[in-house]
Design an enzyme around this catalytic site. Structure first.
Site, PDB file in Angstrom:
ATOM      1  N   CYS A  98       0.863  -1.190   0.000  1.00 20.15           N
ATOM      2  CA  CYS A  98       0.000   0.000   0.000  1.00 20.15           C
ATOM      3  C   CYS A  98       0.892   1.231   0.000  1.00 20.15           C
ATOM      4  CB  CYS A  98      -0.931  -0.004   1.206  1.00 20.15           C
ATOM      5  SG  CYS A  98      -2.022   1.423   1.164  1.00 20.15           S
ATOM      6  N   CYS A 248      -3.620   7.134  -5.125  1.00 24.24           N
ATOM      7  CA  CYS A 248      -3.294   5.716  -4.959  1.00 24.24           C
ATOM      8  C   CYS A 248      -1.815   5.473  -5.303  1.00 24.24           C
ATOM      9  CB  CYS A 248      -4.189   4.796  -5.785  1.00 24.24           C
ATOM     10  SG  CYS A 248      -3.977   3.071  -5.291  1.00 24.24           S
ATOM     11  N   THR A 250       0.223   2.628  -5.086  1.00 29.86           N
ATOM     12  CA  THR A 250       0.572   1.485  -5.945  1.00 29.86           C
ATOM     13  C   THR A 250      -0.063   1.645  -7.318  1.00 29.86           C
ATOM     14  OG1 THR A 250      -1.137   0.342  -4.702  1.00 29.86           O
ATOM     15  CG2 THR A 250       1.089  -0.379  -4.321  1.00 29.86           C
TER      16      THR A 250
END
Ligand code: PYC
Length: 323
Positions: A98, A248, A250
């Site tokens: 994450c 985000c 990743t």
């Protein structure tokens, strides 16, 4: 449910990475109180899942957690090159990697004086990643080398839309789609969420998976940036049904891998990716031997230093469950 393995109190630090919440368990004795055996972080995480899944829901589920929250549990790394080992939990399960929580972890460890500004290696269930705490709220991570397994895949969704997209990973699996037909802006979040679920269901119905049948459980819907000088914008649906308040980590890492492969991003150039809420990550790609390494940099803010209480007579000490 039994509170086996759940202490009566647990100290955590909450942060948010441009809006996306992270909760790091900071009690040094917490991991020692759990029987996770030995081995890699992935092996310890798998034993945690088998034996202590209720600790996950107690930590990040209702009534103590927040929608979209990712919890970080520190465990000893097996790799001697790594300074820290950690795995990631959310309201519905586990993430192998994450990005936003890694940035939150670095800023949390820095704020506690457990690390100095500079780089360290972090063992995660997805593998070893490089992390740099630049000081203050500024941190970056080197993602798992991105890999695309489908390019321009046509998808007919159960909401009647036809879209095309890539399927790629950088520690988590993403469907990345541009021609979804919706504006990537806050007012469209309910429609973006519905479209992203529809894409996820269509991939599942067609049996399109990641390695070993893994679900493509993150959907990234791309759009043009709102700010001059930025390069793109993304709405990302996460497996817990929440949208990522950040762009985000990743997902940005998987995206820059695709952009690089498509000749849309040169080595070393910074790609500024906005979230649907406008927060920005700076990402780039570099070669290391035969490998391509993405770097994602962002900011996190400490939001709370908290002691969670789990009273023995609290019927919801292990959370309310998923509904
Ligand atoms: O930043 O990688 C990330 C992430 C995944 C799910 C929520 N945030």
């Amino acid at each position: 449910m039994s509170g086996h393995g759940l202490p009566s109190q647990l100290r955590v630090i909450d942060s948010h990475t441009i809006g996306e919440p992270t909760r790091v368990v900071i009690d040094e004795s917490f991991g020692a109180g759990l029987d996770l055996g030995t081995g890699t972080v992935r092996e310890r995480r798998d034993r945690f899942r088998e034996r202590y899944d209720h600790v996950r829901s107690a930590l990040v589920g209702d009534p103590r957690g927040a929608v979209a929250m990712v919890g970080v549990i520190l465990v000893p790394p097996a790799d001697p090159m790594c300074r820290v080992g950690a795995f990631y939990v959310n309201r519905v399960g586990y993430l192998d990697m994450c990005g936003h929580a890694t940035i939150g972890l670095a800023v949390t460890l820095g704020s506690l004086g457990r690390i100095e500004p500079g780089s360290f290696r972090l063992e995660t269930p997805a593998g070893v990643v490089g992390v740099t705490w630049h000081g203050g709220g500024d941190a970056s991570f080197e993602g798992v080398p991105p890999r695309r397994i489908h390019r321009g895949l046509r998808i007919s969704c159960d909401d009647g839309s036809d879209v095309s997209g890539d399927v790629a990973t950088s520690g988590l699996w993403f469907s990345i789609c541009r021609d979804h037909g919706l504006p990537v802006e806050p007012a469209a979040i309910p429609a973006l969420t519905a479209r992203a679920w529809s894409i996820r269901r269509a991939l599942e119905a067609r049996g399109i998976t990641g390695d070993g049948g893994e679900t493509i459980d993150h959907v990234m819907l791309l759009g043009p940036p709102a700010e001059a000088g930025h390069d793109g914008r993304a709405f990302v649906l996460c497996p817990d049904g929440a949208f990522d308040r950040s762009p985000c980590g990743t997902g940005t890492s998987a995206l820059v891998g695709c952009l690089f492969e498509d000749g849309m991003l040169e080595e070393g150039r910074t790609w500024r990716q906005e979230s649907v809420l406008g927060g920005v990550y700076e990402a780039s790609m570099r070669r290391e031997g035969s490998m391509l390494i993405p770097t994602v940099r962002g900011r996190a803010w400490i939001a709370a230093e908290t002691t969670l209480h789990f009273a023995a007579d609290d019927p919801y000490r292990t959370g309310l469950g998923n509904f």
